[in-house]
Enzyme design. Structure first.
Site, PDB file in Angstrom:
ATOM      1  N   LEU A  94     -55.139  -1.758-140.900  1.00 54.75           N
ATOM      2  CA  LEU A  94     -55.109  -2.457-138.736  1.00 54.75           C
ATOM      3  C   LEU A  94     -56.859  -2.255-138.873  1.00 54.75           C
ATOM      4  CD1 LEU A  94     -54.846  -3.785-136.046  1.00 54.75           C
ATOM      5  CD2 LEU A  94     -54.738  -1.582-135.732  1.00 54.75           C
ATOM      6  N   VAL A  96     -60.409  -3.769-136.361  1.00 53.91           N
ATOM      7  CA  VAL A  96     -60.876  -4.397-135.746  1.00 53.91           C
ATOM      8  C   VAL A  96     -62.703  -4.066-135.888  1.00 53.91           C
ATOM      9  CG1 VAL A  96     -61.850  -4.336-133.037  1.00 53.91           C
ATOM     10  CG2 VAL A  96     -59.657  -4.247-133.750  1.00 53.91           C
ATOM     11  N   GLY A 102     -62.330  -1.550-128.352  1.00 54.02           N
ATOM     12  CA  GLY A 102     -62.482  -1.179-127.345  1.00 54.02           C
ATOM     13  C   GLY A 102     -62.531  -2.298-125.839  1.00 54.02           C
ATOM     14  N   GLY A 104     -59.152  -4.312-126.378  1.00 53.04           N
ATOM     15  CA  GLY A 104     -58.292  -4.249-126.402  1.00 53.04           C
ATOM     16  C   GLY A 104     -57.664  -5.602-127.792  1.00 53.04           C
ATOM     17  N   GLY A 106     -57.406  -4.454-130.312  1.00 51.87           N
ATOM     18  CA  GLY A 106     -56.293  -3.718-131.797  1.00 51.87           C
ATOM     19  C   GLY A 106     -55.269  -3.392-131.097  1.00 51.87           C
ATOM     20  N   ALA A 107     -54.624  -2.941-129.613  1.00 57.91           N
ATOM     21  CA  ALA A 107     -53.387  -3.537-129.123  1.00 57.91           C
ATOM     22  C   ALA A 107     -52.851  -4.570-129.163  1.00 57.91           C
ATOM     23  CB  ALA A 107     -53.848  -3.215-127.407  1.00 57.91           C
ATOM     24  N   ASP A 130     -49.370   4.220-141.604  1.00 59.09           N
ATOM     25  CA  ASP A 130     -50.033   5.309-142.214  1.00 59.09           C
ATOM     26  C   ASP A 130     -51.402   5.704-141.556  1.00 59.09           C
ATOM     27  OD1 ASP A 130     -48.090   5.568-144.482  1.00 59.09           O
ATOM     28  OD2 ASP A 130     -49.157   4.690-145.564  1.00 59.09           O
ATOM     29  N   TYR A 140     -51.896   4.916-132.171  1.00 57.17           N
ATOM     30  CA  TYR A 140     -50.856   4.464-132.300  1.00 57.17           C
ATOM     31  C   TYR A 140     -49.720   4.897-131.503  1.00 57.17           C
ATOM     32  CZ  TYR A 140     -52.289   1.550-136.680  1.00 57.17           C
ATOM     33  OH  TYR A 140     -52.699   1.904-136.861  1.00 57.17           O
TER      34      TYR A 140
HETATM   35  C1  COA Z   1     -58.465   1.898-134.125  1.00 56.18           C
HETATM   36  C2  COA Z   1     -58.537   0.363-133.158  1.00 56.18           C
HETATM   37  C3  COA Z   1     -57.644  -0.019-134.488  1.00 56.18           C
HETATM   38  C4  COA Z   1     -58.629   0.065-131.800  1.00 56.18           C
HETATM   39  O1  COA Z   1     -58.353  -1.101-131.301  1.00 56.18           O
HETATM   40  P1  COA Z   1     -59.751  -1.564-129.685  1.00 56.18           P
HETATM   41  O2  COA Z   1     -59.734  -2.844-130.419  1.00 56.18           O
HETATM   42  O3  COA Z   1     -61.144  -0.783-130.337  1.00 56.18           O
HETATM   43  O4  COA Z   1     -58.276  -0.516-129.353  1.00 56.18           O
HETATM   44  P2  COA Z   1     -58.163  -1.369-127.951  1.00 56.18           P
HETATM   45  O5  COA Z   1     -59.550  -2.195-126.690  1.00 56.18           O
HETATM   46  O6  COA Z   1     -56.349  -2.581-128.124  1.00 56.18           O
HETATM   47  O7  COA Z   1     -57.326   0.172-127.060  1.00 56.18           O
HETATM   48  C5  COA Z   1     -56.171  -0.215-126.264  1.00 56.18           C
HETATM   49  C6  COA Z   1     -55.514   0.531-125.764  1.00 56.18           C
HETATM   50  O8  COA Z   1     -55.585   1.959-126.872  1.00 56.18           O
HETATM   51  C7  COA Z   1     -55.952   2.718-126.034  1.00 56.18           C
HETATM   52  N1  COA Z   1     -56.626   3.367-127.182  1.00 56.18           N
HETATM   53  C8  COA Z   1     -57.627   3.384-128.167  1.00 56.18           C
HETATM   54  N2  COA Z   1     -58.031   4.509-128.930  1.00 56.18           N
HETATM   55  C9  COA Z   1     -57.254   5.205-128.620  1.00 56.18           C
HETATM   56  C10 COA Z   1     -56.823   6.535-129.965  1.00 56.18           C
HETATM   57  N3  COA Z   1     -57.442   6.856-130.717  1.00 56.18           N
HETATM   58  N4  COA Z   1     -56.103   6.891-128.697  1.00 56.18           N
HETATM   59  C11 COA Z   1     -55.843   6.840-128.575  1.00 56.18           C
HETATM   60  N5  COA Z   1     -55.420   5.891-127.826  1.00 56.18           N
HETATM   61  C12 COA Z   1     -56.631   4.803-127.677  1.00 56.18           C
HETATM   62  C13 COA Z   1     -56.844   2.839-125.470  1.00 56.18           C
HETATM   63  O9  COA Z   1     -57.418   3.309-124.277  1.00 56.18           O
HETATM   64  C14 COA Z   1     -56.320   1.389-124.624  1.00 56.18           C
HETATM   65  O10 COA Z   1     -55.440   1.910-124.201  1.00 56.18           O
HETATM   66  P3  COA Z   1     -54.797   0.742-123.088  1.00 56.18           P
HETATM   67  O11 COA Z   1     -54.532  -0.254-123.007  1.00 56.18           O
HETATM   68  O12 COA Z   1     -53.846   1.744-122.032  1.00 56.18           O
HETATM   69  O13 COA Z   1     -56.411   0.858-121.638  1.00 56.18           O
HETATM   70  C15 COA Z   1     -60.212   0.483-133.366  1.00 56.18           C
HETATM   71  O14 COA Z   1     -60.588   0.768-132.897  1.00 56.18           O
HETATM   72  C16 COA Z   1     -60.052   0.392-135.083  1.00 56.18           C
HETATM   73  O15 COA Z   1     -60.381  -0.740-135.503  1.00 56.18           O
HETATM   74  N6  COA Z   1     -61.193   1.336-135.650  1.00 56.18           N
HETATM   75  C17 COA Z   1     -61.512   1.744-136.701  1.00 56.18           C
HETATM   76  C18 COA Z   1     -60.427   1.372-137.630  1.00 56.18           C
HETATM   77  C19 COA Z   1     -59.286   3.236-137.533  1.00 56.18           C
HETATM   78  O16 COA Z   1     -59.695   3.734-137.008  1.00 56.18           O
HETATM   79  N7  COA Z   1     -58.290   1.492-137.810  1.00 56.18           N
HETATM   80  C20 COA Z   1     -56.464   2.730-137.648  1.00 56.18           C
HETATM   81  C21 COA Z   1     -55.463   2.108-138.259  1.00 56.18           C
HETATM   82  S1  COA Z   1     -55.699   3.669-139.434  1.00 56.18           S
END
Ligand code: COA
Length: 163
Positions: A94, A96, A102, A104, A106-107, A130, A140
């Site tokens: 997964l 973004v 940041g 929304g 990813g959610a 994973d 997650y």
């Molecule tokens: C992790 C990832 C998928 C999150 O996507 P995003 O679009 O940045 O996150 P969102 O804006 O959808 O966040 C949604 C919610 O999750 C929370 N959140 C985001 N990252 C978080 C974290 N690391 N720990 C806890 N909460 C988190 C946000 O605060 C938000 O909370 P809310 O809805 O209660 O306000 C993205 O940052 C990413 O692609 N990171 C790099 C790759 C990665 O780490 N992938 C994970 C799979 S291994």
């Protein structure tokens, strides 16, 4: 990006993969170099959110999987039949694009993967992930996933809870 407007679709050849940057080279390289082959071989399905002329804003992959019953927490094992393993769906990746993090997305991708799997006619006990590291694991957990007792970087979300 207006959350109400974006659509999640299967990855297609015309989608622009070289410019995707999540901050993790392995996730970007997978999208660029490996995912098409995995799709052709039917070892993964890939879903994307497209923004502006085929630019990929985020993606995830899903595949069938299974989990040994004994890997689950004892209170979950008690509620399941004594088969050696339970069927699951694994979200292998997964990510973004940094330009959209940041906001929304990813959610929303996670919710899409959960609903896609939960509404399948093929039964699965849980969606598993994973996590790359503790930061990803906390993302997650924030969304209701539970860590496995033996490995907190593998997390699961049972579908029975959603009903
Ligand atoms: C992790 C990832 C998928 C999150 O996507 P995003 O679009 O940045 O996150 P969102 O804006 O959808 O966040 C949604 C919610 O999750 C929370 N959140 C985001 N990252 C978080 C974290 N690391 N720990 C806890 N909460 C988190 C946000 O605060 C938000 O909370 P809310 O809805 O209660 O306000 C993205 O940052 C990413 O692609 N990171 C790099 C790759 C990665 O780490 N992938 C994970 C799979 S291994």
């Amino acid at each position: 990006m207006n959350k109400a407007l974006f659509a999640v679709t299967p990855l297609m050849a015309e989608h622009d993969r070289p410019f995707f940057r999540s901050g993790y080279d392995s996730l970007d390289r997978y999208l660029r170099e490996q995912v098409s082959q995995d799709i052709r071989r039917r070892v993964a399905a890939c879903f994307v959110v497209i923004e502006n002329e085929n630019r990929i804003a985020g993606y995830y992959t899903l595949a069938s999987a299974s989990m040994p019953l004994i890997a689950l927490p004892p209170e979950k094992q008690k509620k399941l039949p004594r088969y050696p393993a339970v069927p699951t769906v694994r979200m292998g990746r997964l990510a973004v694009d940094q330009g959209f993090q940041g906001k929304g997305l990813g959610a929303a991708l996670l919710a899409n993967a959960i609903s896609r799997t939960a509404r399948s006619e093929i039964a699965s006990y849980a969606l598993t992930v994973d996590a790359k590291n503790e930061h990803a694991a906390s993302f997650y957990q924030h969304h209701g996933f539970m860590p496995l007792p033996s490995n907190p970087l593998i997390l699961f979300l049972p579908f029975a809870f959603l009903k």
